[in-house]
Every structure is written in structure tokens, then in C-alpha cells.
Design a protein around this motif. Structure first.
Motif, short mmCIF file in Angstrom:
data_model
loop_
_atom_site.label_atom_id
_atom_site.label_comp_id
_atom_site.label_asym_id
_atom_site.label_seq_id
_atom_site.Cartn_x
_atom_site.Cartn_y
_atom_site.Cartn_z
N ALA A 86 49.44 43.29 53.83
CA ALA A 86 49.90 42.93 52.49
C ALA A 86 51.39 42.61 52.53
CB ALA A 86 49.63 44.06 51.51
N GLU A 87 51.82 41.77 51.59
CA GLU A 87 53.24 41.40 51.51
C GLU A 87 53.69 41.42 50.06
OE1 GLU A 87 55.45 37.92 53.63
OE2 GLU A 87 55.04 37.24 51.59
N ILE A 88 54.85 42.02 49.83
CA ILE A 88 55.46 42.03 48.50
C ILE A 88 56.73 41.19 48.57
CG2 ILE A 88 56.43 43.45 46.67
CD1 ILE A 88 54.76 45.79 47.71
N ASP A 89 56.84 40.25 47.66
CA ASP A 89 57.99 39.33 47.68
C ASP A 89 58.57 39.21 46.28
OD1 ASP A 89 59.84 37.50 48.65
OD2 ASP A 89 58.51 35.78 48.34
N PHE A 90 59.81 38.84 46.22
CA PHE A 90 60.47 38.58 44.94
C PHE A 90 61.25 37.28 45.06
CE2 PHE A 90 64.11 38.80 42.04
CZ PHE A 90 63.45 39.05 40.83
N GLU A 91 60.99 36.37 44.13
CA GLU A 91 61.68 35.09 44.12
C GLU A 91 62.48 34.97 42.83
OE1 GLU A 91 60.68 30.28 44.44
OE2 GLU A 91 59.14 31.79 44.92
N ALA A 92 63.78 34.94 42.97
CA ALA A 92 64.66 34.85 41.81
C ALA A 92 64.62 33.45 41.22
CB ALA A 92 66.09 35.21 42.20
N ASP A 93 64.75 33.37 39.89
CA ASP A 93 64.84 32.08 39.21
C ASP A 93 65.72 32.25 37.97
OD1 ASP A 93 63.26 33.24 37.20
OD2 ASP A 93 61.40 32.48 38.09
N ASP A 94 65.82 31.20 37.17
CA ASP A 94 66.70 31.22 36.00
C ASP A 94 66.27 32.23 34.95
OD1 ASP A 94 68.21 29.24 37.17
OD2 ASP A 94 67.21 27.59 36.11
N GLY A 122 37.63 46.28 47.31
CA GLY A 122 36.43 45.77 47.94
C GLY A 122 35.53 44.98 47.02
N THR A 123 36.01 44.70 45.80
CA THR A 123 35.22 43.91 44.85
C THR A 123 36.05 42.72 44.40
OG1 THR A 123 36.01 44.90 42.77
CG2 THR A 123 34.30 46.10 44.00
N PRO A 124 35.42 41.70 43.81
CA PRO A 124 36.19 40.54 43.34
C PRO A 124 37.22 40.89 42.27
CG PRO A 124 33.86 39.98 43.53
CD PRO A 124 33.97 41.47 43.71
N ALA A 125 37.04 42.04 41.61
CA ALA A 125 37.95 42.45 40.54
C ALA A 125 39.13 43.29 41.05
CB ALA A 125 37.18 43.24 39.48
N ALA A 126 39.27 43.44 42.35
CA ALA A 126 40.31 44.29 42.91
C ALA A 126 41.71 43.81 42.53
CB ALA A 126 40.17 44.33 44.43
N PRO A 132 45.55 40.11 51.10
CA PRO A 132 44.34 39.32 51.37
C PRO A 132 43.06 40.12 51.56
CG PRO A 132 45.80 39.36 53.29
CD PRO A 132 46.56 39.94 52.16
N GLY A 133 43.19 41.42 51.86
CA GLY A 133 41.98 42.17 52.16
C GLY A 133 41.40 42.99 51.02
N ILE A 134 42.05 43.01 49.84
CA ILE A 134 41.63 43.98 48.83
C ILE A 134 40.30 43.63 48.16
CG2 ILE A 134 44.01 44.65 48.33
CD1 ILE A 134 43.80 43.09 45.71
N LYS A 135 39.91 42.37 48.19
CA LYS A 135 38.67 41.98 47.51
C LYS A 135 37.45 42.04 48.42
CE LYS A 135 41.11 38.95 44.29
NZ LYS A 135 40.90 39.75 43.08
N GLY A 136 37.65 42.45 49.66
CA GLY A 136 36.52 42.50 50.58
C GLY A 136 36.20 41.12 51.11
N SER A 137 34.98 40.92 51.54
CA SER A 137 34.59 39.66 52.17
C SER A 137 33.94 38.73 51.16
CB SER A 137 33.61 39.93 53.31
OG SER A 137 34.19 40.77 54.29
N GLU A 138 34.32 37.46 51.24
CA GLU A 138 33.71 36.46 50.37
C GLU A 138 32.25 36.28 50.73
OE1 GLU A 138 34.36 31.77 49.12
OE2 GLU A 138 35.73 32.78 50.51
N PRO A 139 31.36 36.18 49.73
CA PRO A 139 29.94 35.97 50.02
C PRO A 139 29.72 34.70 50.85
CG PRO A 139 30.25 36.53 47.71
CD PRO A 139 31.62 36.29 48.29
N THR A 140 28.72 34.73 51.70
CA THR A 140 28.40 33.58 52.53
C THR A 140 27.22 32.83 51.93
OG1 THR A 140 26.80 34.77 53.90
CG2 THR A 140 29.12 34.93 54.53
N ASP A 141 26.85 31.72 52.55
CA ASP A 141 25.71 30.93 52.08
C ASP A 141 24.41 31.73 52.14
OD1 ASP A 141 27.37 28.83 51.63
OD2 ASP A 141 26.93 27.80 53.51
#
Length: 204
Positions: free
Chosen positions: A79-87, A36-40, A97-106
Motif C-alpha cells: 500500500a502507498e499513502i501520498d499527498f499532493e499539494a494544490d491551490d 477482501g470484498t469489493p466494498a473494502a 491494491p490488495g484490499i478488495k481481494g481478487s477480481e472475479p474471472t470469466d
């Protein structure tokens, strides 16, 4: 739809990891620190058999289970957990998307909006170099006073990062800002990422 989606590539990746550990009943456990904070941030770890919490929510996948900390569950919806293979092996990503809470408004204070931008946009970039920046104050003249820490403290490129990266981003988002000032004691910084570096590269 489950609370947390794990793509098939990520499921395959976890199955391989767990098999390599040779630990019967080994599972995964996810929680959210500073929810719920920007540091989440999400914390995903192995969970040996019997070490999950009694109130954890268990989600079963083929070959393993994911335990979700009860207090973190509301923050991990969609929430989504993904794995993308590479070299080089691959990259595991967690989108929550929800862990940081709501973005401050004007309607919120300039301090709140600037602090949010620092934590959600600027610090993730600095973190790749072991650095961070925090808001000290905003003066009556709308001067944003910042302090660098971690690898950015004592870094010879800190001024470039401030002027070409952070200041431009802040002024672009908040035109009312008159200046961005650095009050960091760079003389006491230890082991900066670009110590003695004269290549003209910016940490942002």
C-alpha cells in the motif's frame, strides 16, 4: 521495503497535522473495513497515545508512528499513502491494491462479475454525489436489475446516469447483457444531489 509506503510529501503533511493537534504522543492508525470484498475501504485515523491495540504493528516515521491493525496487515501489503499539494490545500490518497481481494474471472458467475464492477468502478463515481447502486438480480433474459440509493434515489438525472453511464459500462464489459433496468422507488428519494436540476449533467 515496508508493508506501507508513505511518500515524503505525505509524511510532511502528517507531521504538520499532528503538530497542530498539540497532543503528545499522537499517532496514526490504519485498518481495512470489509477487507477482501469489493466494498473494502481503508480507514485512517488519529490514534491518541495509549489507544492503539496490543497486537497492532507499529511502523515508525520521522515525527510520528503509524499503527496497522493486525487483521488488516495482510491486505495492506504494497500500500502507498501520498499527498499532493494544490491551490485548495491538497489531496491525500491511499493506494492499497490488495484490499478488495481478487477480481472475479470469466469462470465466476455473471452476478459476481457485475457486482464487482458496480462496487469497484461505478459506485466510486456515484459516491462523489452521495449515491450508490446495487445489483438486485440478473433475469433469465440477461437483464440486469439495479436499485439506486443515497443521493441517486429520487434524482432527476438517475435515468441519464443509468442509460449513458452505467448501462454503457456494463454492456461494454459484459456483451451478453440484454438490458439494464432500474427498480428504484424514486418517489421516496430525499435530498437528491441534482434535485430539480435541468442542466443536463450526469452523475457519472
Amino acid at each position: 521495503m515496508q508493508m506501507i509506503e508513505i511518500t515524503q510529501s505525505a509524511q510532511d503533511y502528517f507531521q504538520r497535522l499532528i503538530t497542530q493537534q498539540d497532543d503528545q504522543g499522537l499517532a496514526l492508525r490504519i485498518s481495512v473495513n470489509h477487507a477482501g470484498t469489493p466494498a473494502a475501504v481503508c480507514d485512517l485515523q488519529f490514534c491518541p497515545h495509549g489507544q492503539s491495540q496490543p497486537d497492532d504493528r507499529e511502523i515508525e516515521f520521522t515525527g510520528f508512528s503509524l499503527f496497522v491493525a493486525r487483521s488488516s496487515a495482510p491486505w495492506l501489503e504494497k500500500a502507498e499513502i501520498d499527498f499532493e499539494a494544490d491551490d485548495t490545500g491538497g489531496q491525500l490518497t491511499i493506494k492499497a491494491p490488495g484490499i478488495k481481494g481478487s477480481e472475479p474471472t470469466d469462470a465466476d458467475s455473471l452476478e459476481e462479475r457485475v457486482a464487482w464492477l458496480l462496487q469497484t468502478d461505478i459506485n466510486p463515481s456515484l459516491a462523489s454525489h452521495g449515491g450508490r447502486v446495487s445489483l438486485v438480480e440478473i433475469t433469465g433474459k440477461k437483464e440486469v436489475v439495479l436499485q439506486f440509493g443515497g443521493g441517486c434515489q429520487g434524482c432527476g438525472m438517475a435515468d441519464v446516469t443509468l442509460k449513458q453511464g452505467i448501462e454503457q459500462s456494463l454492456k461494454r464489459n459484459f456483451p451478453e447483457i440484454s438490458a439494464v433496468l432500474d427498480v428504484t422507488d424514486h418517489q421516496s428519494g430525499a435530498n437528491p444531489y441534482y434535485a430539480g436540476d435541468a442542466r443536463g449533467e450526469s452523475a457519472v
